[in-house]
Design an enzyme around this catalytic site. Structure first.
Site, PDB file in Angstrom:
ATOM      1  N   GLY A 173       0.809  -1.219   0.000  1.00  0.00           N
ATOM      2  CA  GLY A 173       0.000   0.000   0.000  1.00  0.00           C
ATOM      3  C   GLY A 173       0.840   1.265   0.000  1.00  0.00           C
ATOM      4  N   GLY A 407     -12.315  13.100 -35.127  1.00  0.00           N
ATOM      5  CA  GLY A 407     -12.515  13.423 -33.718  1.00  0.00           C
ATOM      6  C   GLY A 407     -11.248  13.973 -33.103  1.00  0.00           C
ATOM      7  CB  ALA A 408      -7.677  13.196 -33.638  1.00  0.00           C
TER       8      ALA A 408
HETATM    9  C1  HXC Z   1       9.860  -3.559  10.399  1.00  0.00           C
HETATM   10  C2  HXC Z   1      11.483  -3.872   8.824  1.00  0.00           C
HETATM   11  C3  HXC Z   1      10.516  -3.991   7.807  1.00  0.00           C
HETATM   12  C4  HXC Z   1       9.154  -3.852   8.190  1.00  0.00           C
HETATM   13  C5  HXC Z   1      12.438  -4.153   6.905  1.00  0.00           C
HETATM   14  N1  HXC Z   1      12.652  -3.989   8.210  1.00  0.00           N
HETATM   15  N2  HXC Z   1      11.131  -4.175   6.634  1.00  0.00           N
HETATM   16  N3  HXC Z   1      11.156  -3.658  10.097  1.00  0.00           N
HETATM   17  N4  HXC Z   1       8.887  -3.624   9.486  1.00  0.00           N
HETATM   18  N5  HXC Z   1       8.188  -3.883   7.280  1.00  0.00           N
HETATM   19  C6  HXC Z   1      13.935  -3.890   8.896  1.00  0.00           C
HETATM   20  C7  HXC Z   1      14.704  -5.187   8.883  1.00  0.00           C
HETATM   21  O1  HXC Z   1      14.315  -5.970   9.962  1.00  0.00           O
HETATM   22  C8  HXC Z   1      16.116  -4.660   9.036  1.00  0.00           C
HETATM   23  O2  HXC Z   1      16.339  -4.335  10.369  1.00  0.00           O
HETATM   24  C9  HXC Z   1      16.114  -3.383   8.265  1.00  0.00           C
HETATM   25  O3  HXC Z   1      14.744  -2.994   8.157  1.00  0.00           O
HETATM   26  C10 HXC Z   1      16.654  -3.527   6.868  1.00  0.00           C
HETATM   27  O4  HXC Z   1      16.009  -4.613   6.234  1.00  0.00           O
HETATM   28  P1  HXC Z   1      16.806  -5.780   5.501  1.00  0.00           P
HETATM   29  O5  HXC Z   1      15.857  -6.871   5.250  1.00  0.00           O
HETATM   30  O6  HXC Z   1      18.069  -6.096   6.254  1.00  0.00           O
HETATM   31  O7  HXC Z   1      17.233  -5.040   4.173  1.00  0.00           O
HETATM   32  P2  HXC Z   1      17.222  -5.581   2.686  1.00  0.00           P
HETATM   33  O8  HXC Z   1      17.910  -6.916   2.632  1.00  0.00           O
HETATM   34  O9  HXC Z   1      17.777  -4.486   1.863  1.00  0.00           O
HETATM   35  O10 HXC Z   1      15.690  -5.823   2.321  1.00  0.00           O
HETATM   36  C11 HXC Z   1      14.793  -4.746   2.307  1.00  0.00           C
HETATM   37  C12 HXC Z   1      13.338  -5.234   2.114  1.00  0.00           C
HETATM   38  C13 HXC Z   1      13.024  -6.333   3.165  1.00  0.00           C
HETATM   39  C14 HXC Z   1      13.199  -5.782   0.704  1.00  0.00           C
HETATM   40  C15 HXC Z   1      12.460  -4.002   2.244  1.00  0.00           C
HETATM   41  O11 HXC Z   1      13.417  -5.870   4.457  1.00  0.00           O
HETATM   42  C16 HXC Z   1      11.564  -6.668   3.175  1.00  0.00           C
HETATM   43  O12 HXC Z   1      11.093  -7.408   2.324  1.00  0.00           O
HETATM   44  N6  HXC Z   1      10.880  -6.153   4.178  1.00  0.00           N
HETATM   45  C17 HXC Z   1       9.479  -6.435   4.371  1.00  0.00           C
HETATM   46  C18 HXC Z   1       8.676  -5.616   3.422  1.00  0.00           C
HETATM   47  C19 HXC Z   1       7.214  -5.748   3.691  1.00  0.00           C
HETATM   48  O13 HXC Z   1       6.616  -6.804   3.499  1.00  0.00           O
HETATM   49  N7  HXC Z   1       6.635  -4.663   4.236  1.00  0.00           N
HETATM   50  C20 HXC Z   1       5.264  -4.589   4.580  1.00  0.00           C
HETATM   51  C21 HXC Z   1       4.555  -4.292   3.267  1.00  0.00           C
HETATM   52  S1  HXC Z   1       2.877  -4.071   3.489  1.00  0.00           S
HETATM   53  P3  HXC Z   1      17.755  -4.412  11.072  1.00  0.00           P
HETATM   54  O14 HXC Z   1      17.507  -4.007  12.469  1.00  0.00           O
HETATM   55  O15 HXC Z   1      18.211  -5.822  10.903  1.00  0.00           O
HETATM   56  O16 HXC Z   1      18.639  -3.459  10.330  1.00  0.00           O
HETATM   57  C22 HXC Z   1       2.781  -2.479   3.699  1.00  0.00           C
HETATM   58  C23 HXC Z   1       1.395  -2.059   3.949  1.00  0.00           C
HETATM   59  C24 HXC Z   1       1.224  -0.595   3.755  1.00  0.00           C
HETATM   60  O17 HXC Z   1       3.680  -1.754   3.671  1.00  0.00           O
HETATM   61  C25 HXC Z   1      -0.242  -0.381   3.686  1.00  0.00           C
HETATM   62  C26 HXC Z   1      -0.599   1.011   3.388  1.00  0.00           C
HETATM   63  C27 HXC Z   1      -2.037   1.071   3.054  1.00  0.00           C
END
Ligand code: HXC
Length: 509
Positions: A173, A407-408
Site C-alpha cells: 500500500g 474526432g482527433a
Molecule cells: C519492520 C522492517 C521492515 C518492516 C524491513 N525492516 N522491513 N522492520 N517492518 N516492514 C527492517 C529489517 O528488519 C532490518 O532491520 C532493516 O529494516 C533492513 O532490512 P533488511 O531486510 O536487512 O534489508 P534488505 O535486505 O535491503 O531488504 C529490504 C526489504 C526487506 C526488501 C524491504 O526488508 C523486506 O522485504 N521487508 C518487508 C517488506 C514488507 O513486506 N513490508 C510490509 C509491506 S505491506 P535491522 O535491524 O536488521 O537493520 C505495507 C502495507 C502498507 O507496507 C499499507 C498502506 C495502506
C-alpha cells in the site's frame, strides 16, 4: 544541577546521535548497495546551507516487540524545509538505515505535519522514498499513518506541487502515496514499486518475475506509465527534481516563475520551412520543432519513454514556462490511443491546476483502430483527454503542423473546446478524414477513384476551409513559429476565464 557546558554537550550529543541514523554499518550497507543516505540526498537536493530540519528528536511510541528498548531520534524519517533555486520547498526523506525506513505512527505524524505546513505556506512537497513499508511492530497504527498521508496527498493535490522520488523499495500500500502525487522519479537498478511482490505473484498466478522486471524504474517508465522520469542514480534524481521545479509555481495561486530570457524572441528558423515532408505519409521528429522554438532550445520532457506517440513536457517562451502537448508523427504516425490519451489528460490537468499555459502541436491521423483499443476503453480514455482539454482554462494555444483529422481534430485543443489561439502551417490538413477514406465512402461505385482523391486533397486536405470559417486564426510560416507562439502567449497573459461553479466534474475515469 548540570553546568551550562553539560547542557550544551547533551544537546550536541543528541543531535549527533540523530544524524548518525541507524549507525555506521548500516550507512556503509546503504552505500555499498549503490544508494545515498537520506541526509546525503537532501544535501544534493536543497540549496547549500538552507535546510532546516524539523522533528529531529521525535521517537516512536511503540512498546510491542520490545521496541521501547530500540529508539532512534528522528525515527527513520528526516523532515524539514529549505530552498531550491532560492524558493521554499518541504522535503521528507525516509532513512533506510533506521528500521528499514519503515513507517511508524510517529513517522507518519512527521510527514502529515510537514504536508499540513506546506499547504498553509503554499510550497511544494518532495518525498524521498526508500522504505520497507509498514513497520510491522506497529500494526494498524502504521496503516493508520499511511491512510493519513494518503488523505493529505489528496487534499494537497492541485494546491501545491507534490513530487516523489523512489530511491529504494516502495511496496504494498506504500505505493499509493507516490501514486497520488504529481510526478514520480525512479532510479534505475536500485528502486522498485509494486503492490504485490514476486513471491506473492508466484504463489497466486504462478508467474516468475524478478523485482526489477516487475517494478523497476524502466518498467514503470515504459510499461505501466506509473513513473515520469528514470534517473541513473540518486544524484541525478535530485537534479531532475530541481529542474522540474524550475518550471512550476509554488502553489495554485501563483503564476509559474519567469526566468530572464536572453534568447531573441523574434528568432526565426529557416530549417522549419522544410521540416514537414512533402509526402504526408512520411514521418518527422516533432521535437525538432519544439526545441527550435523553445528559449535556449531547452525542452524538459516528461514521461519520455511512455506512449511516445504523444509527447509532453515543459519549455520556456520569453522566460515563461509553458506545458507542451504534441502528437509525435515519428511514432505510430502520432495516432491517439489509450495510453497517450491518459498521458496527455493527466499532464493537461496538472498544467491547468498550476496556471501553466498549454501549447499543443498537432499532427494526428485520428484514433488508433482495433479491438485491443475498443475493448480497452478508448472511448472513455479518449474522452479523458477531451475532458481535460475542455476543462482547462489556462491559456491554450494550438498549432496544427499537418494532420488534424476527425474526432482527433476536435480533441486536440480545437477552437471549439476553448483554445484561445489556433494557428496552422500551410502544410496543415484539416478534414473529417484522409482523402482515400473519404473517397471510398463518398464514391463507392466510382471507377476513377484516383481523380476523386486528388480533387478531395486539393479541396479539403488543407488549412483554408478551417481558416475561412475562423476556426484557425492565422496560417503562419513555419520559420516564424517561435515569434508567433510568444505573441500568442503574451496576448493571453491576462486571460480570465472560469468554469461554472460545481463541487467537481465527473471526468470519465
Ligand atoms: C519492520 C522492517 C521492515 C518492516 C524491513 N525492516 N522491513 N522492520 N517492518 N516492514 C527492517 C529489517 O528488519 C532490518 O532491520 C532493516 O529494516 C533492513 O532490512 P533488511 O531486510 O536487512 O534489508 P534488505 O535486505 O535491503 O531488504 C529490504 C526489504 C526487506 C526488501 C524491504 O526488508 C523486506 O522485504 N521487508 C518487508 C517488506 C514488507 O513486506 N513490508 C510490509 C509491506 S505491506 P535491522 O535491524 O536488521 O537493520 C505495507 C502495507 C502498507 O507496507 C499499507 C498502506 C495502506
Amino acid at each position: 544541577m548540570s553546568t551550562l557546558e553539560e547542557k550544551y554537550k547533551v544537546f550536541q550529543e543528541r543531535n549527533q546521535a540523530a544524524e548518525l541514523g541507524g549507525g555506521k554499518d548500516r550507512i556503509e550497507k546503504q552505500h555499498s548497495s549503490g544508494k545515498k543516505t537520506a541526509r546525503e540526498r537532501i544535501n544534493d537536493l536543497i540549496d547549500p546551507g538552507t535546510f532546516v530540519e524539523t522533528d529531529k528528536l521525535v521517537v516512536h511510541q511503540c512498546r510491542d516487540f520490545e521496541m521501547d528498548k530500540r529508539k532512534i531520534s528522528g525515527d527513520g524519517i528526516i523532515t524539514g524545509y529549505g530552498k531550491i533555486d532560492g524558493r521554499l520547498v518541504y522535503v521528507f526523506a525516509q532513512d533506510f538505515t533506521v528500521f528499514g525506513g519503515t513507517l511508524s505512527r510517529t513517522n507518519a505524524d512527521k510527514i502529515v505535519k510537514l504536508m499540513d505546513m506546506s499547504m498553509k505556506m503554499g510550497a511544494p512537497v518532495i518525498g524521498l522514498n526508500d522504505s520497507g513499508g509498514a513497520r510491522i511492530q506497529e500494526g494498524v497504527r502504521s496503516l493508520a499513518g499511511y491512510a493519513d498521508i494518503f488523505y493529505m496527498n489528496v487534499m494537497s493535490s492541485g494546491v501545491v506541487p507534490q513530487i516523489s522520488a523512489i530511491l529504494g523499495p516502495c511496496a504494498g500500500g506504500a505505493v499509493y502515496s507516490p501514486a497520488l502525487t504529481d510526478f514520480i522519479v525512479m532510479v534505475k537498478k536500485t528502486s522498485y514499486m509494486f503492490v504485490t511482490g514476486p513471491d506473492v505473484i508466484k504463489a497466486v498466478t504462478h508467474e516468475d518475475v524478478t523485482k526489477n522486471a516487475l517494478g523497476g524504474a524502466m518498467t514503470h517508465n515504459t510499461k505501466s506509465g506509473v513513473a515520469h522520469f528514470a534517473a541513473e542514480d540518486d544524484e541525478q534524481a535530485m537534479m531532475i527534481i530541481r529542474e522540474l521545479l524550475s518550471f512550476l509555481p509554488s502553489n495554485n495561486m501563483e503564476d509559474p516563475p519567469v526566468k530572464p530570457c536572453l534568447d531573441d524572441i523574434n528568432r526565426e528558423d529557416e530549417k522549419l520551412q522544410t521540416i514537414i515532408p512533402a509526402d504526408p505519409n512520411k514521418p518527422y521528429e516533432i521535437k525538432e520543432i519544439i526545441t527550435s522554438v523553445a528559449d535556449d532550445h531547452n525542452y524538459f520532457e516528461v514521461m519520455p519513454y511512455y506512449a511516445e506517440n504523444l509527447i509532453i513536457g515543459f519549455i520556456r517562451l520569453n522566460g515563461r514556462p509553458v506545458g507542451v502537448v504534441a502528437n509525435q508523427p515519428a511514432v505510430q504516425a502520432g495516432v491517439l490511443d489509450i495510453n497517450s490519451s491518459i498521458k496527455g489528460a493527466r499532464f493537461i490537468r496538472f498544467c491547468d491546476a498550476f496556471n501553466i499555459p498549454i501549447i499543443t502541436f498537432e499532427d494526428v491521423p485520428g484514433f488508433l483502430p482495433g479491438t485491443i483499443q475498443e475493448f480497452g476503453g478508448i472511448i472513455k480514455h479518449g474522452a479523458q483527454l477531451l475532458y481535460a482539454y475542455c476543462e482547462a482554462n489556462v491559456p491554450k494555444i494550438t498549432l496544427i503542423t499537418r494532420k488534424a483529422y476527425g474526432g482527433a481534430y476536435c480533441v486536440m485543443a480545437s477552437k471549439h473546446i476553448g483554445a484561445d489561439v489556433n494557428l496552422a502551417y500551410p502544410t496543415a490538413e484539416i478534414a473529417v478524414m484522409g482523402a482515400e477514406g473519404a473517397v471510398n465512402i463518398l464514391y463507392r461505385n466510382e471507377e476513377d477513384k484516383a481523380s476523386k482523391v486528388e480533387e478531395y486533397k486539393a479541396n479539403f486536405a488543407n488549412p483554408y476551409k478551417a481558416a475561412e470559417l475562423g476556426y484557425i486564426d492565422e496560417i503562419i510560416n513555419p520559420r516564424e513559429t517561435r515569434k508567433k507562439l510568444i505573441q500568442a502567449l503574451e496576448m493571453c497573459k491576462n486571460k480570465v476565464r472560469s468554469n461554472p461553479p460545481k463541487k467537481h466534474g465527473n471526468i470519465p475515469l
